[in-house]
Design an enzyme around this catalytic site. Structure first.
Site, PDB file in Angstrom:
ATOM      1  N   ARG A   1       0.815  -1.360   0.186  1.00 23.56           N
ATOM      2  CA  ARG A   1       0.239  -0.103   0.300  1.00 23.56           C
ATOM      3  C   ARG A   1       1.099   0.771   0.223  1.00 23.56           C
ATOM      4  O   ARG A   1       2.279   1.306   0.418  1.00 23.56           O
ATOM      5  CB  ARG A   1      -1.086  -0.085   1.157  1.00 23.56           C
ATOM      6  CG  ARG A   1      -1.849   1.627   1.280  1.00 23.56           C
ATOM      7  CD  ARG A   1      -2.923   1.334   2.629  1.00 23.56           C
ATOM      8  NE  ARG A   1      -1.695   1.440   3.483  1.00 23.56           N
ATOM      9  CZ  ARG A   1      -2.681   2.351   4.483  1.00 23.56           C
ATOM     10  NH1 ARG A   1      -4.813   2.083   4.211  1.00 23.56           N
ATOM     11  NH2 ARG A   1      -2.758   2.624   5.633  1.00 23.56           N
TER      12      ARG A   1
ATOM     13  N   ARG B   1      -4.594   7.192  -1.953  1.00 18.59           N
ATOM     14  CA  ARG B   1      -4.202   5.655  -2.101  1.00 18.59           C
ATOM     15  C   ARG B   1      -4.062   4.472  -3.137  1.00 18.59           C
ATOM     16  O   ARG B   1      -5.145   4.446  -3.890  1.00 18.59           O
ATOM     17  CB  ARG B   1      -4.297   5.494  -0.678  1.00 18.59           C
ATOM     18  CG  ARG B   1      -5.897   5.108  -0.555  1.00 18.59           C
ATOM     19  CD  ARG B   1      -6.788   5.493  -0.275  1.00 18.59           C
ATOM     20  NE  ARG B   1      -7.002   7.053   0.738  1.00 18.59           N
ATOM     21  CZ  ARG B   1      -6.945   7.402   1.449  1.00 18.59           C
ATOM     22  NH1 ARG B   1      -7.723   6.038   1.987  1.00 18.59           N
ATOM     23  NH2 ARG B   1      -6.890   8.400   2.714  1.00 18.59           N
TER      24      ARG B   1
ATOM     25  N   ASP C   1      -7.088   0.641   0.147  1.00 19.03           N
ATOM     26  CA  ASP C   1      -7.907   1.031   1.441  1.00 19.03           C
ATOM     27  C   ASP C   1      -8.281   0.324   1.793  1.00 19.03           C
ATOM     28  O   ASP C   1      -9.972  -0.161   0.827  1.00 19.03           O
ATOM     29  CB  ASP C   1      -8.160   2.298   1.165  1.00 19.03           C
ATOM     30  CG  ASP C   1      -8.795   2.803   2.794  1.00 19.03           C
ATOM     31  OD1 ASP C   1      -7.902   2.511   3.298  1.00 19.03           O
ATOM     32  OD2 ASP C   1      -9.220   4.402   2.783  1.00 19.03           O
TER      33      ASP C   1
ATOM     34  N   ASP D   1     -11.604  -1.148   4.700  1.00 14.69           N
ATOM     35  CA  ASP D   1     -11.689  -1.449   5.853  1.00 14.69           C
ATOM     36  C   ASP D   1     -13.112  -1.578   6.383  1.00 14.69           C
ATOM     37  O   ASP D   1     -14.068  -2.079   5.625  1.00 14.69           O
ATOM     38  CB  ASP D   1     -13.056   0.528   5.521  1.00 14.69           C
ATOM     39  CG  ASP D   1     -12.043   1.482   5.430  1.00 14.69           C
ATOM     40  OD1 ASP D   1     -10.914   1.442   6.308  1.00 14.69           O
ATOM     41  OD2 ASP D   1     -12.145   2.933   5.000  1.00 14.69           O
TER      42      ASP D   1
ATOM     43  N   ALA E   1      -7.561  -0.976 -24.266  1.00 16.42           N
ATOM     44  CA  ALA E   1      -5.880   0.191 -25.145  1.00 16.42           C
ATOM     45  C   ALA E   1      -6.793   1.217 -25.629  1.00 16.42           C
ATOM     46  O   ALA E   1      -6.684   1.312 -27.238  1.00 16.42           O
ATOM     47  CB  ALA E   1      -5.452  -0.745 -25.921  1.00 16.42           C
ATOM     48  N   LEU E   2      -7.327   1.894 -25.077  1.00 16.84           N
ATOM     49  CA  LEU E   2      -8.685   2.706 -26.183  1.00 16.84           C
ATOM     50  C   LEU E   2      -8.443   4.313 -26.680  1.00 16.84           C
ATOM     51  O   LEU E   2      -7.551   4.620 -25.813  1.00 16.84           O
ATOM     52  CB  LEU E   2     -10.075   3.005 -24.956  1.00 16.84           C
ATOM     53  CG  LEU E   2     -10.435   1.746 -24.092  1.00 16.84           C
ATOM     54  CD1 LEU E   2     -11.780   1.741 -23.290  1.00 16.84           C
ATOM     55  CD2 LEU E   2     -10.954   0.969 -24.900  1.00 16.84           C
ATOM     56  N   HIS E   3      -8.327   4.304 -27.455  1.00 20.11           N
ATOM     57  CA  HIS E   3      -8.337   5.297 -28.043  1.00 20.11           C
ATOM     58  C   HIS E   3      -9.637   6.639 -28.612  1.00 20.11           C
ATOM     59  O   HIS E   3     -10.786   5.749 -28.836  1.00 20.11           O
ATOM     60  CB  HIS E   3      -7.279   5.240 -29.642  1.00 20.11           C
ATOM     61  CG  HIS E   3      -8.649   3.881 -29.779  1.00 20.11           C
ATOM     62  ND1 HIS E   3      -9.279   4.475 -30.908  1.00 20.11           N
ATOM     63  CD2 HIS E   3      -7.367   3.433 -30.691  1.00 20.11           C
ATOM     64  CE1 HIS E   3      -9.161   3.117 -31.755  1.00 20.11           C
ATOM     65  NE2 HIS E   3      -8.172   2.772 -31.356  1.00 20.11           N
TER      66      HIS E   3
ATOM     67  N   GLY F   1     -17.265  -0.507 -34.874  1.00 24.14           N
ATOM     68  CA  GLY F   1     -16.562   0.441 -35.865  1.00 24.14           C
ATOM     69  C   GLY F   1     -16.303  -0.489 -37.571  1.00 24.14           C
ATOM     70  O   GLY F   1     -15.823  -1.409 -37.635  1.00 24.14           O
TER      71      GLY F   1
ATOM     72  N   LYS G   1     -13.963   0.890 -39.194  1.00 23.81           N
ATOM     73  CA  LYS G   1     -12.514   0.108 -39.417  1.00 23.81           C
ATOM     74  C   LYS G   1     -11.632  -1.219 -39.319  1.00 23.81           C
ATOM     75  O   LYS G   1     -11.085  -2.451 -40.078  1.00 23.81           O
ATOM     76  CB  LYS G   1     -11.746   0.736 -37.634  1.00 23.81           C
ATOM     77  CG  LYS G   1     -10.490   0.082 -37.774  1.00 23.81           C
ATOM     78  CD  LYS G   1      -9.572   1.295 -37.686  1.00 23.81           C
ATOM     79  CE  LYS G   1      -8.055   0.354 -38.158  1.00 23.81           C
ATOM     80  NZ  LYS G   1      -7.899  -1.209 -37.872  1.00 23.81           N
TER      81      LYS G   1
ATOM     82  N   VAL H   1     -12.246   6.728 -36.735  1.00 26.50           N
ATOM     83  CA  VAL H   1     -12.341   8.178 -36.540  1.00 26.50           C
ATOM     84  C   VAL H   1     -10.560   7.583 -36.581  1.00 26.50           C
ATOM     85  O   VAL H   1      -9.493   6.399 -36.567  1.00 26.50           O
ATOM     86  CB  VAL H   1     -11.488   8.114 -35.185  1.00 26.50           C
ATOM     87  CG1 VAL H   1     -11.023   9.134 -34.683  1.00 26.50           C
ATOM     88  CG2 VAL H   1     -13.156   8.380 -34.889  1.00 26.50           C
TER      89      VAL H   1
ATOM     90  N   SER I   1      -6.038   3.143 -34.567  1.00 21.41           N
ATOM     91  CA  SER I   1      -5.311   1.379 -33.860  1.00 21.41           C
ATOM     92  C   SER I   1      -5.218   1.377 -32.237  1.00 21.41           C
ATOM     93  O   SER I   1      -4.098   2.054 -32.925  1.00 21.41           O
ATOM     94  CB  SER I   1      -5.358   0.489 -34.839  1.00 21.41           C
ATOM     95  OG  SER I   1      -4.614  -0.575 -34.615  1.00 21.41           O
TER      96      SER I   1
HETATM   97  P1  AMP Z   1     -10.764  -3.498 -30.700  1.00 20.99           P
HETATM   98  O1  AMP Z   1     -11.051  -2.409 -29.487  1.00 20.99           O
HETATM   99  O2  AMP Z   1      -9.665  -3.199 -31.524  1.00 20.99           O
HETATM  100  O3  AMP Z   1     -11.117  -4.640 -30.576  1.00 20.99           O
HETATM  101  O4  AMP Z   1     -12.330  -2.267 -31.521  1.00 20.99           O
HETATM  102  C1  AMP Z   1     -12.980  -2.430 -30.513  1.00 20.99           C
HETATM  103  C2  AMP Z   1     -14.578  -1.621 -31.377  1.00 20.99           C
HETATM  104  O5  AMP Z   1     -13.701  -0.681 -31.768  1.00 20.99           O
HETATM  105  C3  AMP Z   1     -14.909  -2.190 -32.774  1.00 20.99           C
HETATM  106  O6  AMP Z   1     -16.056  -1.962 -32.673  1.00 20.99           O
HETATM  107  C4  AMP Z   1     -13.576  -1.434 -33.771  1.00 20.99           C
HETATM  108  O7  AMP Z   1     -14.496  -2.179 -35.260  1.00 20.99           O
HETATM  109  C5  AMP Z   1     -13.648   0.037 -33.283  1.00 20.99           C
HETATM  110  N1  AMP Z   1     -12.563   0.527 -33.466  1.00 20.99           N
HETATM  111  C6  AMP Z   1     -11.361   0.663 -33.637  1.00 20.99           C
HETATM  112  N2  AMP Z   1     -10.555   1.211 -34.361  1.00 20.99           N
HETATM  113  C7  AMP Z   1     -11.087   2.534 -34.855  1.00 20.99           C
HETATM  114  C8  AMP Z   1     -11.301   3.762 -35.101  1.00 20.99           C
HETATM  115  N3  AMP Z   1     -10.365   4.178 -35.802  1.00 20.99           N
HETATM  116  N4  AMP Z   1     -12.705   4.030 -35.311  1.00 20.99           N
HETATM  117  C9  AMP Z   1     -13.603   3.744 -35.298  1.00 20.99           C
HETATM  118  N5  AMP Z   1     -14.040   2.683 -34.430  1.00 20.99           N
HETATM  119  C10 AMP Z   1     -12.838   1.696 -34.072  1.00 20.99           C
END
Ligand code: AMP
Length: 444
Positions: free
Chosen positions: A84, A93, A96, A98, A193-195, A308, A310, A337, A346
């Site tokens: 901790r 922290r 925790d 409790d 690993a979101l974007h 997506g 993509k 995107v 990606s």
């Molecule tokens: P993943 O985490 O790579 O499995 O993607 C999760 C979701 O996000 C899927 O539906 C992907 O098609 C979508 N995704 C990934 N990259 C993009 C992007 N550049 N634009 C829009 N959607 C995306």
């Protein structure tokens, strides 16, 4: 054996990871029997220094033969064992623990007060506690936890309300309850690993549903041998912060053996559109995708799910599966995107060195060229594909898995561009495999 409630909190480091580690320690401690665990509630910090991160809080019900003081000491030992880190009082922290309630016991010593003296003022204690112990009675105020929660002032509108669940049974029960009370539910499955691409899906889901559930699960079944399952980026804490900011309401983060439990042997044989392109390069990939997505659709019976464009072929695989197996879920395709220079976002882009990042732009350039050629009247797909390959090579990309122009519904290759089509490509930039696509609409 008395039943106790233990409160867990973390606002430093991998917050949900810290709570899971503490729960794992409680589970393996021979003197405890873990009976139930609430979901993890994201909570604004109360007091303490300005600018500290939001907490995740949970409550666990535990049975033990230990006395209250012994239990308190054992919880402290778990905190210390987990390393901790805690600075000033009320400051951030890592973990925790409790002791909130110990059966009907009332303890008042210099070291320990039970029931916890402030539990009645804290929504972040009462709300998770009410999930697992609504009818437990607080021995001092002689009210149930549900009554104490109902007596609290209404939550602040700005108070973050995102919750994280790891249990398949809990998320399913929660979503079914939402459905029964007429709430429209949206689903965004991800591997973390979101974007911004992922977050755009959450925002689109929010426009179509009242409650948005995101899932974070790196699905082993969709990775082939020698692929990047082991090194796939796992950034849970940052992902949760981003989802909260995007307005996500619930996040499901299962462990691999929650999805593929012992004896799991049922897989979805994916539809015909899974065969070419990605299916040819990654033979088991869509079997793994279809299986996990169908399972997620059952665990989270949402009204609408966002995917997506993509991952164009994945989207088609899911659309066909939903149609063929009559899954009652609307599938929404969301636009890709991109970075300002055109590279599709990606999770795998973070593998690229800066030189490779420069090369990777070849993919979207090749797609741009295809669009320009088609807009200028080119009808011969072979010519367009040859140009696309040239652009990839000029960018320094030589390991090309496929460049194709296909029917956007069936994925049959389209030699003539006399109707809308999709250009699809997959190539290796250094050791990173990237895919991208673009719709081609020939002028009338
Ligand atoms: P993943 O985490 O790579 O499995 O993607 C999760 C979701 O996000 C899927 O539906 C992907 O098609 C979508 N995704 C990934 N990259 C993009 C992007 N550049 N634009 C829009 N959607 C995306």
């Amino acid at each position: 054996m008395p039943s106790c409630l233990v409160g867990l909190g973390s606002n430093l480091g991998d917050r949900v990871g810290n709570l899971l580690a503490a729960l794992a320690a409680i589970r393996t401690e021979p003197q405890f029997r873990l009976q139930a665990v609430s979901s993890f509630h994201e909570t604004k910090p109360i007091g303490g220094p300005a600018g500290q991160a939001d907490y995740f809080n949970a409550v666990a019900a535990v049975q033990t033969d230990l006395s209250p003081l012994e239990l308190h000491a054992a919880l402290e030992q778990i905190e210390l064992h987990l390393g901790r880190v805690r600075g000033e009082r009320w400051g951030p922290r890592t973990i925790d623990l409790d002791l909130l309630l110990y059966g009907d016991c009332i303890v008042e010593t210099a070291d320990l007060v039970v029931p916890h003296p402030r539990m009645g003022e804290r929504r972040f204690v009462l709300a998770p506690a009410a999930e697992i112990a609504a009818d437990w009675r607080h021995p001092r105020v002689n009210k149930t936890i549900a009554q104490m929660l109902a007596d609290m002032p209404a939550p602040d509108q700005n108070e973050s309300a995102m919750r994280v669940m790891t249990s398949p049974a809990d998320i399913q029960a929660t979503v079914l309850k939402h459905r029964e009370s007429g709430v429209r539910v949206g689903l965004v499955p991800t591997m973390g690993a979101l974007h911004e691409g992922h977050l755009s899906l959450v925002r689109i889901a929010k426009q179509r549903a009242n409650v948005v559930v995101a899932t974070i699960f790196v699905n082993p079944a969709q990775f082939g041998p020698g692929e990047d399952f082991g090194k796939y980026p796992r950034t849970l804490d940052a992902d949760l912060a981003a989802l909260s900011t995007a307005g996500c309401n619930l996040v499901f983060v299962p462990a691999a053996d929650d999805i593929y439990s012992a004896g799991f042997s049922t897989y979805v044989d994916p539809p015909g559109v899974a065969a070419p392109f990605e299916g040819a390069c990654r033979p088991e990939h869509f079997r793994g995708v279809a299986t996990v997505v169908l399972k997620l659709f059952h665990l989270i019976p949402a009204h609408v799910a966002c995917f997506g464009q993509k991952d164009f072929q994945q989207l088609l695989v899911i659309r066909h599966m939903v149609r063929d197996l009559a899954v009652p879920m609307e599938i929404v395709a969301c636009p890709t995107v991109r970075e300002p220079d055109g590279l599709a976002l990606s999770s795998r882009n973070r593998y690229l060195s800066s030189a490779e990042r420069g090369q990777a732009i070849g993919l979207s350039r090749a797609l741009d060229r295809a669009e320009q050629m088609v807009a200028a009247g080119e009808r011969d797909s072979a010519k367009v594909i040859a140009q696309m390959r040239n652009i990839l090579r000029e960018a320094g990309i030589h390991r090309i898995d496929y460049v194709a122009i296909a029917d956007p519904e069936t994925l049959a290759e389209s030699p003539h561009l006399d109707r809308p089509a999709v250009a699809l490509l997959a190539a290796h930039v250094g050791s990173t495999r990237l895919i991208d696509n673009s719709l081609l609409t020939p002028p009338p």
